[in-house]
Design a protein around this motif. Structure first.
Motif, PDB file in Angstrom:
ATOM      1  N   ILE A  53      -7.888  -1.202  -4.772  1.00 48.10           N
ATOM      2  CA  ILE A  53      -7.450  -2.339  -3.967  1.00 48.10           C
ATOM      3  C   ILE A  53      -8.619  -2.910  -3.177  1.00 48.10           C
ATOM      4  CG2 ILE A  53      -5.866  -3.116  -2.166  1.00 48.10           C
ATOM      5  CD1 ILE A  53      -4.098  -0.672  -2.891  1.00 48.10           C
ATOM      6  N   ASN A  54      -8.835  -4.203  -3.338  1.00 43.72           N
ATOM      7  CA  ASN A  54      -9.837  -4.910  -2.555  1.00 43.72           C
ATOM      8  C   ASN A  54      -9.233  -5.287  -1.213  1.00 43.72           C
ATOM      9  OD1 ASN A  54     -12.179  -6.633  -1.940  1.00 43.72           O
ATOM     10  ND2 ASN A  54     -10.646  -8.244  -2.126  1.00 43.72           N
ATOM     11  N   ILE A  55      -9.960  -4.942  -0.148  1.00 39.99           N
ATOM     12  CA  ILE A  55      -9.511  -5.289   1.204  1.00 39.99           C
ATOM     13  C   ILE A  55     -10.555  -6.172   1.888  1.00 39.99           C
ATOM     14  CG2 ILE A  55      -7.939  -3.383   1.580  1.00 39.99           C
ATOM     15  CD1 ILE A  55     -10.601  -2.146   3.021  1.00 39.99           C
ATOM     16  N   GLY A  56     -11.368  -6.844   1.059  1.00 37.45           N
ATOM     17  CA  GLY A  56     -12.411  -7.723   1.558  1.00 37.45           C
ATOM     18  C   GLY A  56     -12.210  -9.136   1.066  1.00 37.45           C
ATOM     19  N   PRO A  57     -13.298  -9.889   0.951  1.00 35.86           N
ATOM     20  CA  PRO A  57     -13.200 -11.301   0.590  1.00 35.86           C
ATOM     21  C   PRO A  57     -12.759 -11.584  -0.846  1.00 35.86           C
ATOM     22  CG  PRO A  57     -15.387 -10.769   1.447  1.00 35.86           C
ATOM     23  CD  PRO A  57     -14.640  -9.500   1.337  1.00 35.86           C
ATOM     24  N   ASP A  58     -13.109 -10.705  -1.810  1.00 37.03           N
ATOM     25  CA  ASP A  58     -12.805 -11.023  -3.207  1.00 37.03           C
ATOM     26  C   ASP A  58     -12.703  -9.753  -4.036  1.00 37.03           C
ATOM     27  OD1 ASP A  58     -12.309 -12.649  -5.406  1.00 37.03           O
ATOM     28  OD2 ASP A  58     -14.424 -12.938  -5.853  1.00 37.03           O
ATOM     29  N   ALA A  59     -11.771  -9.749  -4.974  1.00 38.34           N
ATOM     30  CA  ALA A  59     -11.587  -8.605  -5.876  1.00 38.34           C
ATOM     31  C   ALA A  59     -12.604  -8.689  -7.004  1.00 38.34           C
ATOM     32  CB  ALA A  59     -10.168  -8.576  -6.423  1.00 38.34           C
ATOM     33  N   VAL A  60     -13.680  -7.972  -6.873  1.00 34.33           N
ATOM     34  CA  VAL A  60     -14.771  -7.993  -7.847  1.00 34.33           C
ATOM     35  C   VAL A  60     -14.571  -6.931  -8.926  1.00 34.33           C
ATOM     36  CG1 VAL A  60     -17.259  -7.602  -8.116  1.00 34.33           C
ATOM     37  CG2 VAL A  60     -16.407  -8.917  -6.177  1.00 34.33           C
ATOM     38  N   PHE A  65      -6.564  -4.897  -7.332  1.00 33.57           N
ATOM     39  CA  PHE A  65      -5.634  -5.791  -6.646  1.00 33.57           C
ATOM     40  C   PHE A  65      -6.332  -6.385  -5.437  1.00 33.57           C
ATOM     41  CE2 PHE A  65      -2.578  -6.368  -3.161  1.00 33.57           C
ATOM     42  CZ  PHE A  65      -1.775  -7.353  -3.724  1.00 33.57           C
ATOM     43  N   ASN A  66      -6.150  -7.676  -5.211  1.00 34.17           N
ATOM     44  CA  ASN A  66      -6.784  -8.360  -4.084  1.00 34.17           C
ATOM     45  C   ASN A  66      -5.782  -8.511  -2.939  1.00 34.17           C
ATOM     46  OD1 ASN A  66      -8.486  -9.785  -2.449  1.00 34.17           O
ATOM     47  ND2 ASN A  66      -8.338 -11.692  -3.595  1.00 34.17           N
ATOM     48  N   ALA A  67      -5.906  -7.642  -1.937  1.00 33.94           N
ATOM     49  CA  ALA A  67      -5.043  -7.733  -0.755  1.00 33.94           C
ATOM     50  C   ALA A  67      -5.612  -8.713   0.262  1.00 33.94           C
ATOM     51  CB  ALA A  67      -4.871  -6.361  -0.122  1.00 33.94           C
ATOM     52  N   GLY A  68      -6.878  -9.059   0.122  1.00 32.87           N
ATOM     53  CA  GLY A  68      -7.522  -9.951   1.078  1.00 32.87           C
ATOM     54  C   GLY A  68      -8.137  -9.175   2.229  1.00 32.87           C
ATOM     55  N   ALA A  69      -8.916  -9.855   3.029  1.00 32.26           N
ATOM     56  CA  ALA A  69      -9.645  -9.227   4.129  1.00 32.26           C
ATOM     57  C   ALA A  69      -8.684  -8.587   5.126  1.00 32.26           C
ATOM     58  CB  ALA A  69     -10.529 -10.254   4.820  1.00 32.26           C
ATOM     59  N   ALA A  70      -8.791  -7.270   5.269  1.00 33.61           N
ATOM     60  CA  ALA A  70      -7.854  -6.500   6.093  1.00 33.61           C
ATOM     61  C   ALA A  70      -8.030  -6.721   7.588  1.00 33.61           C
ATOM     62  CB  ALA A  70      -7.971  -5.015   5.762  1.00 33.61           C
ATOM     63  N   LYS A  71      -9.067  -7.446   7.981  1.00 32.50           N
ATOM     64  CA  LYS A  71      -9.221  -7.766   9.405  1.00 32.50           C
ATOM     65  C   LYS A  71      -8.140  -8.751   9.853  1.00 32.50           C
ATOM     66  CE  LYS A  71     -12.487 -11.518   8.735  1.00 32.50           C
ATOM     67  NZ  LYS A  71     -13.795 -12.053   9.022  1.00 32.50           N
ATOM     68  N   ASP A  72      -7.531  -9.451   8.894  1.00 34.23           N
ATOM     69  CA  ASP A  72      -6.460 -10.398   9.185  1.00 34.23           C
ATOM     70  C   ASP A  72      -5.097  -9.711   9.055  1.00 34.23           C
ATOM     71  OD1 ASP A  72      -8.308 -12.483   9.513  1.00 34.23           O
ATOM     72  OD2 ASP A  72      -8.260 -12.953   7.372  1.00 34.23           O
ATOM     73  N   ALA A  73      -4.275  -9.862  10.063  1.00 37.34           N
ATOM     74  CA  ALA A  73      -2.972  -9.186  10.102  1.00 37.34           C
ATOM     75  C   ALA A  73      -2.103  -9.513   8.888  1.00 37.34           C
ATOM     76  CB  ALA A  73      -2.245  -9.539  11.392  1.00 37.34           C
ATOM     77  N   ASP A  89       1.548  10.130  -3.951  1.00 34.46           N
ATOM     78  CA  ASP A  89       0.680  11.177  -4.506  1.00 34.46           C
ATOM     79  C   ASP A  89      -0.394  10.601  -5.441  1.00 34.46           C
ATOM     80  OD1 ASP A  89       2.521  10.436  -6.477  1.00 34.46           O
ATOM     81  OD2 ASP A  89       2.565  12.438  -7.360  1.00 34.46           O
ATOM     82  N   LYS A  90      -0.372   9.295  -5.677  1.00 37.24           N
ATOM     83  CA  LYS A  90      -1.367   8.657  -6.549  1.00 37.24           C
ATOM     84  C   LYS A  90      -2.676   8.445  -5.796  1.00 37.24           C
ATOM     85  CE  LYS A  90       1.516   8.176  -9.936  1.00 37.24           C
ATOM     86  NZ  LYS A  90       1.477   9.069 -11.068  1.00 37.24           N
ATOM     87  N   GLU A  91      -3.751   8.329  -6.555  1.00 38.73           N
ATOM     88  CA  GLU A  91      -5.054   8.045  -5.958  1.00 38.73           C
ATOM     89  C   GLU A  91      -5.139   6.550  -5.657  1.00 38.73           C
ATOM     90  OE1 GLU A  91      -9.330   9.725  -6.942  1.00 38.73           O
ATOM     91  OE2 GLU A  91      -8.655   8.326  -8.503  1.00 38.73           O
ATOM     92  N   VAL A  92      -5.407   6.233  -4.395  1.00 41.20           N
ATOM     93  CA  VAL A  92      -5.557   4.835  -3.976  1.00 41.20           C
ATOM     94  C   VAL A  92      -6.970   4.682  -3.429  1.00 41.20           C
ATOM     95  CG1 VAL A  92      -4.738   3.013  -2.449  1.00 41.20           C
ATOM     96  CG2 VAL A  92      -3.104   4.645  -3.438  1.00 41.20           C
ATOM     97  N   VAL A  93      -7.731   3.787  -4.073  1.00 44.01           N
ATOM     98  CA  VAL A  93      -9.130   3.563  -3.696  1.00 44.01           C
ATOM     99  C   VAL A  93      -9.250   2.182  -3.074  1.00 44.01           C
ATOM    100  CG1 VAL A  93     -11.516   3.468  -4.509  1.00 44.01           C
ATOM    101  CG2 VAL A  93      -9.870   4.980  -5.662  1.00 44.01           C
ATOM    102  N   LEU A  94      -9.672   2.147  -1.821  1.00 45.32           N
ATOM    103  CA  LEU A  94      -9.904   0.879  -1.129  1.00 45.32           C
ATOM    104  C   LEU A  94     -11.388   0.538  -1.161  1.00 45.32           C
ATOM    105  CD1 LEU A  94      -7.747   1.287   2.106  1.00 45.32           C
ATOM    106  CD2 LEU A  94      -7.074   0.272  -0.073  1.00 45.32           C
ATOM    107  N   TYR A  95     -11.680  -0.746  -1.248  1.00 44.62           N
ATOM    108  CA  TYR A  95     -13.075  -1.176  -1.149  1.00 44.62           C
ATOM    109  C   TYR A  95     -13.144  -2.570  -0.546  1.00 44.62           C
ATOM    110  CZ  TYR A  95     -12.771  -4.416  -5.138  1.00 44.62           C
ATOM    111  OH  TYR A  95     -12.454  -5.456  -5.971  1.00 44.62           O
ATOM    112  N   CYS A  96     -14.279  -2.825   0.086  1.00 47.69           N
ATOM    113  CA  CYS A  96     -14.559  -4.159   0.613  1.00 47.69           C
ATOM    114  C   CYS A  96     -15.888  -4.626   0.025  1.00 47.69           C
ATOM    115  CB  CYS A  96     -14.589  -4.167   2.137  1.00 47.69           C
ATOM    116  SG  CYS A  96     -14.993  -5.803   2.800  1.00 47.69           S
ATOM    117  N   GLY A  97     -16.987  -4.144   0.584  1.00 50.20           N
ATOM    118  CA  GLY A  97     -18.295  -4.501   0.059  1.00 50.20           C
ATOM    119  C   GLY A  97     -18.912  -5.749   0.649  1.00 50.20           C
ATOM    120  N   CYS A  98     -18.319  -6.274   1.725  1.00 56.90           N
ATOM    121  CA  CYS A  98     -18.906  -7.471   2.336  1.00 56.90           C
ATOM    122  C   CYS A  98     -20.207  -7.125   3.063  1.00 56.90           C
ATOM    123  CB  CYS A  98     -17.925  -8.123   3.298  1.00 56.90           C
ATOM    124  SG  CYS A  98     -17.573  -7.205   4.813  1.00 56.90           S
TER     125      CYS A  98
END
Length: 143
Positions: A53-60, A65-73, A89-98
């Motif tokens: 899951i992307n939690i930053g500006p863009d799903a690269v 999945f692109n959740a969008g920048a998590a700084k925004d509510a 119980d699944k593996e969930v990997v978050l990334y941003c990279g900004c």
């Protein structure tokens, strides 16, 4: 009067240092996933039990999945709604990279929420510099 001002500045600087220090320890070293590990899993089609899951500006990253920048509510809420579809119980990997972790406004609120919701295999993709240097420039799979 100057002494009072100096003490005031030092006091608030001290409080700011405490809050910044405690805020950075949201994940453990075991919860970091190296980029090569994720890249290999994607290339070898071993993603059945892994959600990226992307939690930053863009799903690269490919198929993330692109959740969008998590700084925004509103984006943090979108992430929460998406997570309802994923067993805990699944593996969930978050990334941003900004930007590097110490400056990123997105990873801490999102990762804390992931753990607080009870995800047992929560991971944060270890992107020390940014998504371009640590993923794209290495030729890892992109969308």
């Amino acid at each position: 009067m100057k002494k009072v001002i100096i003490l005031f500045i030092l006091f608030f600087g001290f409080l700011n240092g405490i809050s910044a220090q405690s805020f950075t320890d949201v994940w453990t070293p075991k919860q970091l996933m190296e980029t090569k590990v994720l890249s290999d899993k994607i290339r070898q089609n071993k993603m059945k039990n892994t959600f990226v899951i992307n939690i930053g500006p863009d799903a690269v990253i490919k198929n993330s999945f692109n959740a969008g920048a998590a700084k925004d509510a509103k984006n943090l809420e979108a992430l929460k709604q998406y997570l309802k579809k994923i067993p805990k119980d699944k593996e969930v990997v978050l990334y941003c990279g900004c930007c590097p972790f110490d400056k990123c406004p997105n990873i801490r609120p999102a990762f804390k929420m992931l753990v607080d919701l009870g995800y047992k295999n929560a991971k944060l993709l270890n992107i020390p510099k940014n998504i371009k240097v640590d993923w794209i420039d290495k030729g890892y799979p992109v969308n």
